[in-house]
Scaffold this motif. Structure first.
Motif, PDB file in Angstrom:
ATOM      1  N   ILE A 125       0.846  -1.191   0.000  1.00 27.10           N
ATOM      2  CA  ILE A 125       0.000   0.000   0.000  1.00 27.10           C
ATOM      3  C   ILE A 125       0.881   1.241   0.000  1.00 27.10           C
ATOM      4  N   ILE A 126       0.579   2.170  -0.880  1.00 27.87           N
ATOM      5  CA  ILE A 126       1.134   3.526  -0.810  1.00 27.87           C
ATOM      6  C   ILE A 126      -0.064   4.458  -0.695  1.00 27.87           C
ATOM      7  N   SER A 127      -0.175   5.184   0.397  1.00 30.97           N
ATOM      8  CA  SER A 127      -1.367   5.995   0.640  1.00 30.97           C
ATOM      9  C   SER A 127      -1.055   7.479   0.521  1.00 30.97           C
ATOM     10  N   TYR A 128      -2.115   8.249   0.468  1.00 31.99           N
ATOM     11  CA  TYR A 128      -1.994   9.697   0.329  1.00 31.99           C
ATOM     12  C   TYR A 128      -1.531  10.353   1.632  1.00 31.99           C
ATOM     13  N   GLY A 129      -0.719  11.389   1.465  1.00 33.60           N
ATOM     14  CA  GLY A 129      -0.394  12.305   2.545  1.00 33.60           C
ATOM     15  C   GLY A 129      -0.789  13.701   2.103  1.00 33.60           C
ATOM     16  N   ASN A 130      -0.522  14.677   2.925  1.00 34.47           N
ATOM     17  CA  ASN A 130      -0.925  16.038   2.585  1.00 34.47           C
ATOM     18  C   ASN A 130      -0.170  16.597   1.374  1.00 34.47           C
ATOM     19  N   HIS A 131       1.029  16.098   1.106  1.00 36.08           N
ATOM     20  CA  HIS A 131       1.758  16.589  -0.061  1.00 36.08           C
ATOM     21  C   HIS A 131       1.104  16.113  -1.360  1.00 36.08           C
ATOM     22  N   GLU A 132       0.642  14.860  -1.391  1.00 36.67           N
ATOM     23  CA  GLU A 132      -0.033  14.363  -2.591  1.00 36.67           C
ATOM     24  C   GLU A 132      -1.415  14.991  -2.768  1.00 36.67           C
ATOM     25  N   THR A 133      -2.154  15.139  -1.668  1.00 34.89           N
ATOM     26  CA  THR A 133      -3.491  15.731  -1.795  1.00 34.89           C
ATOM     27  C   THR A 133      -3.407  17.203  -2.182  1.00 34.89           C
ATOM     28  N   SER A 134      -2.334  17.884  -1.779  1.00 33.85           N
ATOM     29  CA  SER A 134      -2.167  19.284  -2.158  1.00 33.85           C
ATOM     30  C   SER A 134      -1.967  19.415  -3.671  1.00 33.85           C
ATOM     31  N   ILE A 135      -1.156  18.534  -4.255  1.00 30.97           N
ATOM     32  CA  ILE A 135      -0.944  18.564  -5.704  1.00 30.97           C
ATOM     33  C   ILE A 135      -2.251  18.239  -6.433  1.00 30.97           C
ATOM     34  N   ARG A 136      -2.975  17.260  -5.934  1.00 38.53           N
ATOM     35  CA  ARG A 136      -4.242  16.893  -6.582  1.00 38.53           C
ATOM     36  C   ARG A 136      -5.247  18.043  -6.522  1.00 38.53           C
ATOM     37  N   LYS A 137      -5.273  18.748  -5.399  1.00 36.70           N
ATOM     38  CA  LYS A 137      -6.211  19.859  -5.229  1.00 36.70           C
ATOM     39  C   LYS A 137      -5.867  21.034  -6.138  1.00 36.70           C
ATOM     40  N   HIS A 139      -3.563  21.155  -8.802  1.00 36.82           N
ATOM     41  CA  HIS A 139      -3.171  20.924 -10.196  1.00 36.82           C
ATOM     42  C   HIS A 139      -3.981  19.820 -10.879  1.00 36.82           C
ATOM     43  N   GLU A 140      -4.888  19.193 -10.124  1.00 36.18           N
ATOM     44  CA  GLU A 140      -5.719  18.119 -10.671  1.00 36.18           C
ATOM     45  C   GLU A 140      -4.859  17.011 -11.281  1.00 36.18           C
ATOM     46  N   VAL A 141      -3.758  16.740 -10.619  1.00 28.46           N
ATOM     47  CA  VAL A 141      -2.854  15.652 -11.007  1.00 28.46           C
ATOM     48  C   VAL A 141      -2.715  14.713  -9.824  1.00 28.46           C
ATOM     49  N   ASP A 142      -3.026  13.439 -10.037  1.00 26.87           N
ATOM     50  CA  ASP A 142      -2.958  12.453  -8.967  1.00 26.87           C
ATOM     51  C   ASP A 142      -1.643  11.683  -9.081  1.00 26.87           C
ATOM     52  N   LEU A 143      -0.627  12.150  -8.362  1.00 25.63           N
ATOM     53  CA  LEU A 143       0.698  11.536  -8.441  1.00 25.63           C
ATOM     54  C   LEU A 143       0.683  10.074  -8.012  1.00 25.63           C
ATOM     55  N   LEU A 144      -0.049   9.771  -6.964  1.00 20.35           N
ATOM     56  CA  LEU A 144      -0.029   8.402  -6.433  1.00 20.35           C
ATOM     57  C   LEU A 144      -0.732   7.420  -7.357  1.00 20.35           C
ATOM     58  N   GLN A 145      -1.888   7.805  -7.878  1.00 22.75           N
ATOM     59  CA  GLN A 145      -2.566   6.905  -8.810  1.00 22.75           C
ATOM     60  C   GLN A 145      -1.682   6.612 -10.012  1.00 22.75           C
ATOM     61  N   ARG A 146      -1.025   7.639 -10.507  1.00 23.57           N
ATOM     62  CA  ARG A 146      -0.151   7.442 -11.672  1.00 23.57           C
ATOM     63  C   ARG A 146       1.033   6.549 -11.327  1.00 23.57           C
ATOM     64  N   LEU A 147       1.614   6.753 -10.136  1.00 28.54           N
ATOM     65  CA  LEU A 147       2.743   5.923  -9.718  1.00 28.54           C
ATOM     66  C   LEU A 147       2.318   4.464  -9.562  1.00 28.54           C
ATOM     67  N   CYS A 148       1.202   4.243  -8.887  1.00 30.38           N
ATOM     68  CA  CYS A 148       0.743   2.869  -8.672  1.00 30.38           C
ATOM     69  C   CYS A 148       0.379   2.195  -9.990  1.00 30.38           C
TER      70      CYS A 148
END
Length: 299
Positions: A125-137, A139-148
């Motif tokens: 499991i790789i889960s979201y933290g505030n750094h990933e949710t900030s980018i998603r909010k 820039h509308e880019v989901d770094l974790l989904q893309r990485l997984c």
């Protein structure tokens, strides 16, 4: 207690992961017979793309997980993602050369997937933290989904986890699904600032009043500590039982002790590292039932 000497595992994979609910996963382990030791690596706040991330220490820990075929859970902030030209926190000395370019966010994903490739079979499991949710909010880019997605394309079983979730560890013994024991892990990336006095320990009291589990994992404040609690309850038959709880705070993998925002805020160096959740199979002599003991060992 010192860490157990866990030998490299040269056999078949001994764990699996499956999503059971939006905020729940089932992790099945083959825990063998009495004396068998399995370990799950619990991490948070890696901030992998920061130039201050200790890749050397992180690699050594991940290599150990690979040798043991151990599953890895990362509870948020795998990415730092503060090097974009839009970010007021961005500094040249905090950005790695491999991430300099006009497609900064794309580079974060592609280089991370390449770096994690040797450990793809271990990532659970790789889960979201505030750094990933900030980018998603913003820039509308989901770094974790893309990485997984990149990792799963290469055969990884990794799940892209929410900000918090339960992980029910189901231990199966002696090759028989009829004999089982379970341990419930509740992870939450974390919140707040982690004051110099409480160092996040007060959050444990808040957590156990809202989530019921055996092991709690959090990060966020770049502290590492451990607390233990005993919950006393009674069954419908009037049997008094005690339930042990572990509260684990995983620290970061970024050395922020040099000049910069961290130091200017009056903060000194932070511990580096996470936890091994060590699971040992035992079989009491007065019963024919296998049980699972657990303890936490710092990385």
């Amino acid at each position: 207690m010192p860490p157990s000497k866990v030998k490299p595992d040269t056999g078949a994979p001994w764990w699996s992961i499956a999503k059971a609910h939006e905020n729940a996963y089932s992790m099945r382990l083959d825990c063998g017979r009495a004396g068998c030791v399995r370990r799950v690596l619990l991490l948070a706040d890696i901030h992998w793309d920061s130039a201050h991330c200790r890749w050397d220490l992180l690699k050594a820990t991940l290599d150990q997980a690979k040798a043991e075929k151990a599953p890895i859970i990362i509870a948020g902030d795998f990415f730092d993602a503060m090097g974009g030209k839009w970010d007021p926190r961005a500094t040249h000395d905090a950005m790695r050369d491999i991430h300099r370019g006009g497609n900064y966010l794309d580079l974060l994903v592609s280089t991370a997937a390449e770096w994690l490739a040797p450990y793809s079979e271990n990532l659970a499991i790789i889960s979201y933290g505030n750094h990933e949710t900030s980018i998603r909010k913003r820039h509308e880019v989901d770094l974790l989904q893309r990485l997984c997605q990149e990792l799963r394309r290469e055969g990884s079983r990794v799940e892209c986890g929410p900000y918090w979730a339960f992980v029910v560890i189901v231990a199966e013994f002696a090759g028989s699904k009829a004999q089982r024991d379970t341990i419930t892990v509740c992870y939450h990336h974390g919140y707040g600032g982690g004051g110099e006095i409480t160092r996040g320990l007060i959050d444990h009291s808040r957590t156990r009043s809202m989530y019921l589990a055996d092991v709690y994992l959090s990060g966020h404040i770049h502290r590492r500590n451990q607390d233990e609690n005993i919950m006393t309850t009674v069954t419908a038959r009037g049997v008094v039982e005690r339930r042990r709880q572990l509260f684990l705070r995983a620290s970061c993998w970024k050395d922020e002790s040099s000049d910069g925002w961290h130091v200017q805020m009056g903060r000194a160096a932070r511990p580096i590292g996470g936890w091994w959740l060590e699971l040992t199979t035992r079989k009491p002599s007065d019963s024919g039932v296998y049980l699972l003991d657990y303890r936490a060992v710092p990385t």
